[in-house]
Write a protein that holds these residues in place. Structure first.
Motif, short mmCIF file in Angstrom:
data_model
loop_
_atom_site.label_atom_id
_atom_site.label_comp_id
_atom_site.label_asym_id
_atom_site.label_seq_id
_atom_site.Cartn_x
_atom_site.Cartn_y
_atom_site.Cartn_z
N GLN A 35 0.81 -1.22 0.00
CA GLN A 35 0.00 0.00 0.00
C GLN A 35 0.84 1.26 0.00
O GLN A 35 0.31 2.36 -0.20
CB GLN A 35 -0.92 0.00 1.23
N SER A 36 2.14 1.12 0.25
CA SER A 36 3.00 2.29 0.27
C SER A 36 4.41 1.89 -0.18
O SER A 36 4.71 0.71 -0.37
CB SER A 36 3.06 2.89 1.69
N ALA A 37 5.26 2.88 -0.34
CA ALA A 37 6.64 2.60 -0.70
C ALA A 37 7.37 2.01 0.51
O ALA A 37 7.11 2.37 1.65
CB ALA A 37 7.34 3.88 -1.15
N ILE A 38 8.28 1.06 0.24
CA ILE A 38 9.10 0.47 1.29
C ILE A 38 10.56 0.63 0.87
O ILE A 38 10.99 0.05 -0.12
CB ILE A 38 8.78 -1.02 1.51
N GLY A 98 1.71 -0.30 -4.79
CA GLY A 98 1.04 -1.11 -5.79
C GLY A 98 1.85 -2.30 -6.26
O GLY A 98 1.34 -3.19 -6.94
N GLU A 99 3.15 -2.34 -5.91
CA GLU A 99 4.01 -3.45 -6.30
C GLU A 99 3.69 -4.67 -5.44
O GLU A 99 3.38 -4.54 -4.25
CB GLU A 99 5.47 -3.04 -6.15
N MET A 100 3.81 -5.86 -6.04
CA MET A 100 3.52 -7.10 -5.31
C MET A 100 4.76 -7.52 -4.52
O MET A 100 5.89 -7.44 -5.00
CB MET A 100 3.12 -8.21 -6.28
N VAL A 101 4.51 -7.99 -3.28
CA VAL A 101 5.59 -8.44 -2.41
C VAL A 101 5.21 -9.79 -1.79
O VAL A 101 4.04 -10.17 -1.73
CB VAL A 101 5.88 -7.42 -1.29
N ASP A 102 6.24 -10.51 -1.31
CA ASP A 102 6.00 -11.76 -0.59
C ASP A 102 5.65 -11.46 0.86
O ASP A 102 6.25 -10.58 1.49
CB ASP A 102 7.25 -12.64 -0.61
N VAL A 103 4.69 -12.22 1.37
CA VAL A 103 4.22 -12.02 2.74
C VAL A 103 4.14 -13.38 3.43
O VAL A 103 3.60 -14.34 2.87
CB VAL A 103 2.83 -11.35 2.74
N VAL A 110 -0.96 -5.06 1.81
CA VAL A 110 -0.17 -5.06 3.03
C VAL A 110 0.46 -3.70 3.24
O VAL A 110 0.84 -3.02 2.29
CB VAL A 110 0.92 -6.16 2.98
N ARG A 111 0.55 -3.30 4.49
CA ARG A 111 1.26 -2.08 4.85
C ARG A 111 2.16 -2.41 6.05
O ARG A 111 1.87 -3.34 6.82
CB ARG A 111 0.30 -0.94 5.22
N VAL A 169 10.51 -0.82 -2.81
CA VAL A 169 9.19 -1.25 -3.30
C VAL A 169 8.33 -0.01 -3.52
O VAL A 169 8.24 0.86 -2.65
CB VAL A 169 8.52 -2.20 -2.29
N GLN A 170 7.67 0.03 -4.67
CA GLN A 170 6.79 1.14 -4.98
C GLN A 170 5.35 0.79 -4.60
O GLN A 170 4.98 -0.39 -4.57
CB GLN A 170 6.85 1.49 -6.47
#
Length: 428
Positions: free
Chosen positions: A356-359, A416-421, A383-384, A413-414
């Motif tokens: 949901q946000s930049a990381i 909207g980008e997909m990440v592993d959780v 995820v945030r 991470v931008q």
């Protein structure tokens, strides 16, 4: 079976550097070095939940033991059905589960049958009672198209055939498994004995609950999170409390731990500078590597095997910061302990979610960020992060329901980008 040497495992790696160990390499070294324990006990079925099966369970019987009805209705020979035509049959008997009908069923006849009752001779089809009409004690009519030949019939051995595997060695027994074993008439099951794990915290600044806090001292939280995580794994626990940073006390604690446990987990004392006398001690007690792992949080870690008075144990020296303890436990110690238990490999559950946000993230190390996973009305997982990611902020682990896993090569991470959780449910 001979126990491998840690140096032999490491020597197979051409790019091994203890001061820069990638997460995947550290996990592989641990996996290759750790071996299962071999100690079996038999338990009554009710006591076997969450234990690890020590042997394959082979079904001693067919389940079900006979062809039977899947519905309350009427059993008959499906050959009597004709396309587009109704069928009226004479009711000659009633069959119950546990009290079937032994007679043969002839042409134009049927048997009133209950769910689970054995199929009478000559019958291969059951019409559910709600699909019939004009049903009386002596006759019933089956409307055209209500059923097809073979409908609602369970076959002998359909669930399990005698002599076939029912549950595999290494399986952690779940509630459904208890029911399956009970259906086979099995009263006792062979399981691995519980893994014995000794754990303690190190540090002069640590105080146990109930003790007053001096200036600069803190309450020891790590033993409590370890207690919870090890309990979830089904280990037998040996809580050795807090050990001061004194070589004689530490050596005595390590010796006692490895003489009484299969694995030893410590927190603190593995950072640069802190580990000097610990290294000397470990060289005396066994074979231990001190790593700087390419990860955040949890960079310093010790791993190996120590021995005393003819007994030995695997050692996991985790960092001292509370969040780093949990992260290194889940991503390094957990799978190793399961392997020692003889359990089938059970990777942590990984999902994909939209950030949901930049990381912010620099390539070159693996990062584990605490996150809050949710599912929107559109069904998309998002995820945030919980905010500040300091390794001493234990509150953030309480707020989080997952860990965002950012791999070595990944950068910032931008949104909207997909990440592993990795989800926490069932883990923390």
């Amino acid at each position: 079976m001979s126990i491998p040497r840690l140096s032999d495992v490491i020597s197979c790696l051409s790019d091994y550097d203890p001061d820069a160990v990638p997460v995947a390499q550290a996990q592989q070294i641990i996996r290759d070095f750790v071996t299962p324990i071999h100690a079996v006990e038999k338990l009554a079925l009710r006591s076997a939940l969450d234990r690890v099966l020590a042997e394959d369970i082979v079904s001693p019987i067919d389940v079900p033991q006979h062809d039977n009805s899947a519905m309350d209705g009427y059993a008959f020979a499906g050959a009597a059905l004709e396309a587009g035509a109704s069928l009226t049959l004479k009711v000659v008997a009633t069959a119950y589960a546990g009290n079937g009908y032994d007679g043969a069923v002839g042409s134009g006849e049927c048997v009133r049958i209950m769910t689970g009752a054995p199929m009478p001779r000559g019958c291969d089809t059951v019409v559910p009672q709600e699909f019939t009409r004009e049903a009386t004690a002596t006759a019933v009519t089956i409307p055209a198209g209500a059923v097809k030949t073979g409908d609602n019939r369970r076959f002998r051995g359909e669930d399990l055939e005698a002599g076939k595997p029912a549950l595999a060695r290494g399986r952690v027994i779940r509630p459904a498994d208890l029911g399956l074993l009970a259906s086979l008439g099995i009263a006792e099951v062979p399981v691995q004995r519980r893994l014995r794990v000794a754990f303690f915290s190190t540090g002069d600044e640590l105080r146990s609950i109930g003790e007053p806090l001096d200036a600069g001292s803190v309450y020891d939280s790590n033993r409590y999170t370890l207690h919870g995580m090890l309990t979830r794994l089904g280990c037998e626990l040996i809580d050795m409390g807090v050990v001061k940073d004194e070589p004689a006390l530490l050596e005595a604690a390590f010796r006692s731990a490895c003489e009484n446990a299969d694995a030893v987990i410590t927190t603190g004392g593995v950072s640069v500078g802190e580990a000097d006398y610990t290294r000397q001690m470990m060289a005396t007690l066994g074979e231990v590597s001190f790593w700087k792992i390419g990860m955040r949080p949890g960079r310093p870690m010790a791993f190996g095997r120590i021995a005393s008075n003819g007994r030995s144990a695997y050692l996991f020296g985790l960092p001292g910061n509370p969040v780093a303890v949990m992260v290194t436990f889940y991503f390094f110690a957990r799978n190793a302990l399961l392997r020692m238990m003889g359990a089938q490999e059970t990777p942590l559950p990984v999902l994909r979610a939209e950030s949901q946000s930049a990381i912010r993230k620099k390539p070159g190390r693996t990062e584990y960020q605490r996150g809050i996973l949710s599912v929107g009305d559109d069904g998309i997982r998002r995820v945030r992060t919980t905010g500040a990611q300091g390794s001493g902020i234990l509150r953030s682990m309480v707020e989080a329901n997952c860990m965002v896993v950012l791999g070595d090569s990944q950068g910032t991470v931008q949104p909207g980008e997909m990440v592993d959780v990795v989800v926490f449910e069932g883990l923390v």
